[in-house]
Design a protein around this motif. Structure first.
Motif, PDB file in Angstrom:
ATOM      1  N   MET A  49     -24.521  30.438 -17.424  1.00 50.43           N
ATOM      2  CA  MET A  49     -23.734  31.474 -18.094  1.00 50.43           C
ATOM      3  C   MET A  49     -24.377  31.893 -19.412  1.00 50.43           C
ATOM      4  N   PHE A  50     -24.798  30.908 -20.209  1.00 50.80           N
ATOM      5  CA  PHE A  50     -25.441  31.221 -21.480  1.00 50.80           C
ATOM      6  C   PHE A  50     -26.680  32.089 -21.264  1.00 50.80           C
ATOM      7  N   PHE A  51     -27.496  31.691 -20.286  1.00 48.11           N
ATOM      8  CA  PHE A  51     -28.733  32.429 -20.027  1.00 48.11           C
ATOM      9  C   PHE A  51     -28.435  33.836 -19.523  1.00 48.11           C
ATOM     10  N   MET A  52     -27.424  33.967 -18.657  1.00 49.08           N
ATOM     11  CA  MET A  52     -27.068  35.284 -18.122  1.00 49.08           C
ATOM     12  C   MET A  52     -26.518  36.203 -19.211  1.00 49.08           C
ATOM     13  N   ILE A  53     -25.746  35.644 -20.135  1.00 51.20           N
ATOM     14  CA  ILE A  53     -25.238  36.442 -21.258  1.00 51.20           C
ATOM     15  C   ILE A  53     -26.408  36.957 -22.088  1.00 51.20           C
TER      16      ILE A  53
END
Length: 250
Positions: A203-207
């Motif tokens: 999620m962090f990387f996708m954000i």
């Protein structure tokens, strides 16, 4: 590819296309609200989970704390964003009212402000006077110009309700992802925690990738930067929980 991009740009900058685009009502963007809610949702929810596991609590406790935080903190953040945007709207309205009053009471003084503003931009002589005359014959345009040039604020303020809903939705949707593994009861708590950490990292990387696409930044660097920020927050929460568990013998 470059040729197609150039052709697209040329088509978008034809007189007819420009006229259509400028005739449309400007839309306020809520990208920053979505990013803010998504990052904070994932960080705080996974931090709660990491702190609970670090403290030696059961998976059910981590899940309860996670969901309680998800909705309570999400709602709190949405309200804060609503109040912030509402305050900004009220501030713009107050400045607009003040400028309107000044135009009515001291029109020549306000015209001189317009004159000096555009004089600083390099206009002079007859051209400068035409600009001043054009702007000051339209009160709405006159006020909008003063808002942007003198006060440095955009005339159109964002919708507080839309900003709050965007923040809350992003917070809940992204923040719920790290909790999913704890709903699977036939795995150990450590497997659940590792799965949660992996999902949170994704999620962090996708954000970060989403930010890079919106703001034309390097995808990998932006994704990695957001990942490191979230990981640091989660690691601090886990360490705090672990230290407290050891300290108090939980």
């Amino acid at each position: 590819m470059l040729k197609n991009h150039q052709e697209t740009l040329e088509q978008e900058h034809q007189p007819e296309a420009i006229a259509v685009r400028l005739n449309q009502q400007p839309k306020t963007q809520n990208v920053s609200d979505a990013i803010l809610g998504a990052i904070d949702g994932c960080v705080t929810t996974f931090a709660i989970v990491a702190g609970a596991i670090g403290a030696g609590f059961s998976a059910s406790v981590a899940l309860i704390l996670g969901f309680a935080n998800l909705f309570a903190d999400g709602f709190s953040m949405a309200i804060s964003n609503y109040e912030a945007n509402k305050a900004q709207s009220e501030f713009i309205a107050n400045v607009r009212k003040t400028e309107e009053e000044h135009i009515q009471k001291v029109p020549e003084g306000e015209k001189e402000e317009i004159r000096q503003i555009f004089q600083r931009k390099g206009f002079e002589g007859e051209t400068l006077e035409k600009i001043v005359a054009t702007i000051t014959q339209n009160t709405s345009l006159w006020i909008d110009t003063m808002l942007m040039e003198e006060h440095g604020i955009q005339p159109q303020s964002p919708s507080p309700i839309k900003a709050a809903l965007t923040t809350f939705t992003a917070f809940v949707l992204v923040g719920a992802v790290p909790l999913i593994p704890f709903l699977i009861t036939d795995t150990s708590i450590y497997q659940q925690f590792i799965s949660s950490a992996i999902l949170a990292s994704i999620m962090f990387f996708m954000i970060g990738m989403f930010k890079s696409i919106i703001f034309a930044k390097p995808i990998f660097i932006s994704g990695l930067s957001t990942l490191l920020t979230g990981s640091a927050a989660a690691g601090l929460a886990f360490l705090t929980g672990y230290i407290l568990r050891v300290q108090f013998g939980l």
